[in-house]
Design a protein around this motif. Structure first.
Motif, PDB file in Angstrom:
ATOM      1  N   GLN A 140       0.837  -1.202   0.000  1.00 50.21           N
ATOM      2  CA  GLN A 140       0.000   0.000   0.000  1.00 50.21           C
ATOM      3  C   GLN A 140       0.873   1.254   0.000  1.00 50.21           C
ATOM      4  O   GLN A 140       0.556   2.251  -0.647  1.00 50.21           O
ATOM      5  CB  GLN A 140      -0.921   0.001   1.223  1.00 50.21           C
ATOM      6  N   PHE A 141       2.003   1.198   0.718  1.00 55.30           N
ATOM      7  CA  PHE A 141       2.922   2.328   0.765  1.00 55.30           C
ATOM      8  C   PHE A 141       3.459   2.666  -0.633  1.00 55.30           C
ATOM      9  O   PHE A 141       3.486   3.832  -1.062  1.00 55.30           O
ATOM     10  CB  PHE A 141       4.075   1.992   1.726  1.00 55.30           C
ATOM     11  N   SER A 176       3.120  13.371  -1.976  1.00 53.48           N
ATOM     12  CA  SER A 176       1.927  13.393  -1.109  1.00 53.48           C
ATOM     13  C   SER A 176       2.293  13.798   0.326  1.00 53.48           C
ATOM     14  O   SER A 176       3.334  13.399   0.857  1.00 53.48           O
ATOM     15  CB  SER A 176       1.272  12.014  -1.105  1.00 53.48           C
ATOM     16  N   LYS A 177       1.435  14.619   0.947  1.00 53.31           N
ATOM     17  CA  LYS A 177       1.628  15.064   2.343  1.00 53.31           C
ATOM     18  C   LYS A 177       0.728  14.303   3.321  1.00 53.31           C
ATOM     19  O   LYS A 177       0.519  14.740   4.461  1.00 53.31           O
ATOM     20  CB  LYS A 177       1.343  16.565   2.433  1.00 53.31           C
ATOM     21  N   ASP A 178       0.230  13.179   2.879  1.00 51.15           N
ATOM     22  CA  ASP A 178      -0.669  12.398   3.734  1.00 51.15           C
ATOM     23  C   ASP A 178       0.079  11.972   5.018  1.00 51.15           C
ATOM     24  O   ASP A 178       1.167  11.386   4.935  1.00 51.15           O
ATOM     25  CB  ASP A 178      -1.152  11.174   2.973  1.00 51.15           C
ATOM     26  N   PRO A 179      -0.485  12.271   6.239  1.00 54.87           N
ATOM     27  CA  PRO A 179       0.196  11.953   7.511  1.00 54.87           C
ATOM     28  C   PRO A 179       0.487  10.477   7.668  1.00 54.87           C
ATOM     29  O   PRO A 179       1.571  10.090   8.144  1.00 54.87           O
ATOM     30  CB  PRO A 179      -0.789  12.441   8.579  1.00 54.87           C
ATOM     31  N   GLU A 180      -0.445   9.630   7.301  1.00 57.43           N
ATOM     32  CA  GLU A 180      -0.240   8.183   7.456  1.00 57.43           C
ATOM     33  C   GLU A 180       0.906   7.721   6.593  1.00 57.43           C
ATOM     34  O   GLU A 180       1.719   6.873   6.994  1.00 57.43           O
ATOM     35  CB  GLU A 180      -1.525   7.440   7.093  1.00 57.43           C
ATOM     36  N   LEU A 181       0.975   8.265   5.334  1.00 57.04           N
ATOM     37  CA  LEU A 181       2.053   7.898   4.423  1.00 57.04           C
ATOM     38  C   LEU A 181       3.399   8.394   4.968  1.00 57.04           C
ATOM     39  O   LEU A 181       4.420   7.699   4.891  1.00 57.04           O
ATOM     40  CB  LEU A 181       1.789   8.491   3.028  1.00 57.04           C
ATOM     41  N   ASP A 209       4.191   8.881   8.162  1.00 60.18           N
ATOM     42  CA  ASP A 209       4.563   8.050   9.311  1.00 60.18           C
ATOM     43  C   ASP A 209       5.162   6.723   8.841  1.00 60.18           C
ATOM     44  O   ASP A 209       6.152   6.238   9.407  1.00 60.18           O
ATOM     45  CB  ASP A 209       3.351   7.787  10.197  1.00 60.18           C
ATOM     46  N   ALA A 210       4.557   6.127   7.790  1.00 56.58           N
ATOM     47  CA  ALA A 210       5.055   4.851   7.292  1.00 56.58           C
ATOM     48  C   ALA A 210       6.450   5.020   6.704  1.00 56.58           C
ATOM     49  O   ALA A 210       7.312   4.136   6.839  1.00 56.58           O
ATOM     50  CB  ALA A 210       4.093   4.305   6.233  1.00 56.58           C
ATOM     51  N   LYS A 211       6.707   6.165   6.042  1.00 58.91           N
ATOM     52  CA  LYS A 211       8.024   6.411   5.443  1.00 58.91           C
ATOM     53  C   LYS A 211       9.073   6.645   6.528  1.00 58.91           C
ATOM     54  O   LYS A 211      10.190   6.111   6.448  1.00 58.91           O
ATOM     55  CB  LYS A 211       7.938   7.635   4.508  1.00 58.91           C
ATOM     56  N   ASN A 212       8.724   7.412   7.559  1.00 61.71           N
ATOM     57  CA  ASN A 212       9.697   7.721   8.614  1.00 61.71           C
ATOM     58  C   ASN A 212      10.032   6.511   9.485  1.00 61.71           C
ATOM     59  O   ASN A 212      11.060   6.488  10.132  1.00 61.71           O
ATOM     60  CB  ASN A 212       9.178   8.856   9.499  1.00 61.71           C
ATOM     61  N   ALA A 213       9.164   5.517   9.466  1.00 58.78           N
ATOM     62  CA  ALA A 213       9.351   4.340  10.327  1.00 58.78           C
ATOM     63  C   ALA A 213      10.348   3.351   9.737  1.00 58.78           C
ATOM     64  O   ALA A 213      10.746   2.411  10.423  1.00 58.78           O
ATOM     65  CB  ALA A 213       8.011   3.654  10.557  1.00 58.78           C
ATOM     66  N   ASP A 214      10.751   3.552   8.441  1.00 64.92           N
ATOM     67  CA  ASP A 214      11.606   2.549   7.794  1.00 64.92           C
ATOM     68  C   ASP A 214      12.583   3.282   6.870  1.00 64.92           C
ATOM     69  O   ASP A 214      12.184   4.050   6.003  1.00 64.92           O
ATOM     70  CB  ASP A 214      10.754   1.566   6.995  1.00 64.92           C
ATOM     71  N   ALA A 215      13.892   3.015   7.062  1.00 66.11           N
ATOM     72  CA  ALA A 215      14.926   3.681   6.265  1.00 66.11           C
ATOM     73  C   ALA A 215      14.840   3.291   4.796  1.00 66.11           C
ATOM     74  O   ALA A 215      15.087   4.104   3.895  1.00 66.11           O
ATOM     75  CB  ALA A 215      16.301   3.340   6.817  1.00 66.11           C
ATOM     76  N   SER A 216      14.489   2.020   4.510  1.00 65.62           N
ATOM     77  CA  SER A 216      14.397   1.573   3.110  1.00 65.62           C
ATOM     78  C   SER A 216      13.245   2.286   2.385  1.00 65.62           C
ATOM     79  O   SER A 216      13.339   2.615   1.204  1.00 65.62           O
ATOM     80  CB  SER A 216      14.212   0.058   3.038  1.00 65.62           C
ATOM     81  N   ARG A 217      12.160   2.537   3.165  1.00 65.13           N
ATOM     82  CA  ARG A 217      11.035   3.256   2.571  1.00 65.13           C
ATOM     83  C   ARG A 217      11.444   4.711   2.273  1.00 65.13           C
ATOM     84  O   ARG A 217      11.041   5.300   1.273  1.00 65.13           O
ATOM     85  CB  ARG A 217       9.835   3.207   3.485  1.00 65.13           C
TER      86      ARG A 217
END
Length: 237
Positions: A5-6, A16-21, A23-31
């Motif tokens: 989904q990411f 995109s400035k979507d908060p959920e997106l 958060d998902a990006k900041n939680a993982d260096a590969s993302r």
């Protein structure tokens, strides 16, 4: 947010400035690395599409359109000229055909048409304008010669009798001029021994290699004219 989904969300909108997106990006260096590469790719695409418009582009487009229109007009002109030339060529052939082919079905038809065409040109009031020498000079072209006069001759001249060179003689008649045509024999036109309409009558005979046609008004004695022609014209072969 799972990884599939990411990635779909980033493909749809790399910025995109979507908060959920986020958060998902900041939680993982590969993302974060994937998002960075995708954003760079998006910028390259935008840069490639951002082509500056030349200042004189509108003038060049107008010039190109004008040149294209000119070429098209030239093609049309050539086509029109070709068509005009074709029409002129066909017209010339038609005129030539009409001039040198039979326009009437019989000698009588053409003789009457010829007399009507020159109606009013000659009259019994005209004086003799042709000598015997001049007459026989013209008759020589038809292998004939007058040995004596048959009447008062008003005119003797060559003419086109249905496209054929002929001799047209005009004599003073009882009330109006009498026309005599010396016409070389040829195929395609029916021989008319006698013919007439409401004003004129005519007779034709074969003489030598020619046909002698006499046309006069209703009061004229054409038999006498043909008899005098037979007695006073000598034909050679």
């Amino acid at each position: 947010m799972d990884d599939l989904q990411f990635r779909r969300s980033l493909y749809a909108d790399p910025k995109s400035k979507d908060p959920e997106l986020a958060d998902a990006k900041n939680a993982d260096a590969s993302r974060q690395q994937f998002a960075k590469e995708l954003e760079q790719l998006d910028e390259k695409i935008a840069s490639a599409l951002d082509i500056p418009v030349p200042e004189d582009l509108s003038n060049k487009l107008i010039l190109r359109q004008a040149m294209a229109s000119h070429r098209q007009d030239k093609r049309k002109t050539r086509i029109h000229l070709a068509l005009a030339a074709s029409v002129a060529f066909v017209g010339g052939l038609t005129l030539n055909f009409l001039q040198f082919s039979s326009a009437y079905n019989s000698l009588g038809d053409y003789a009457l048409a010829h007399v009507y065409h020159e109606e009013g040109v000659f009259s019994n009031a005209d004086v003799n304008r042709v000598s015997m020498t001049t007459l026989n000079t013209k008759m020589a072209a038809f292998n004939g010669s007058f040995t004596g006069a048959i009447g008062e001759l008003i005119s003797a001249d060559y003419c086109r009798f249905d496209g054929v060179k002929s001799l047209h003689l005009v004599f003073k008649g009882a009330n109006s001029p009498v026309n005599v045509f010396i016409v070389p024999e040829r195929d395609g036109v029916a021989f008319s021994e006698q013919f007439s309409d409401s004003l004129y009558k005519g007779q034709s005979i074969n003489a030598g290699s020619n046909q002698v046609i006499v046309v006069g008004d209703k009061s004229e004695q054409l038999n006498k004219w043909q008899e005098n022609l037979s007695k006073n014209v000598r034909w050679s072969t």
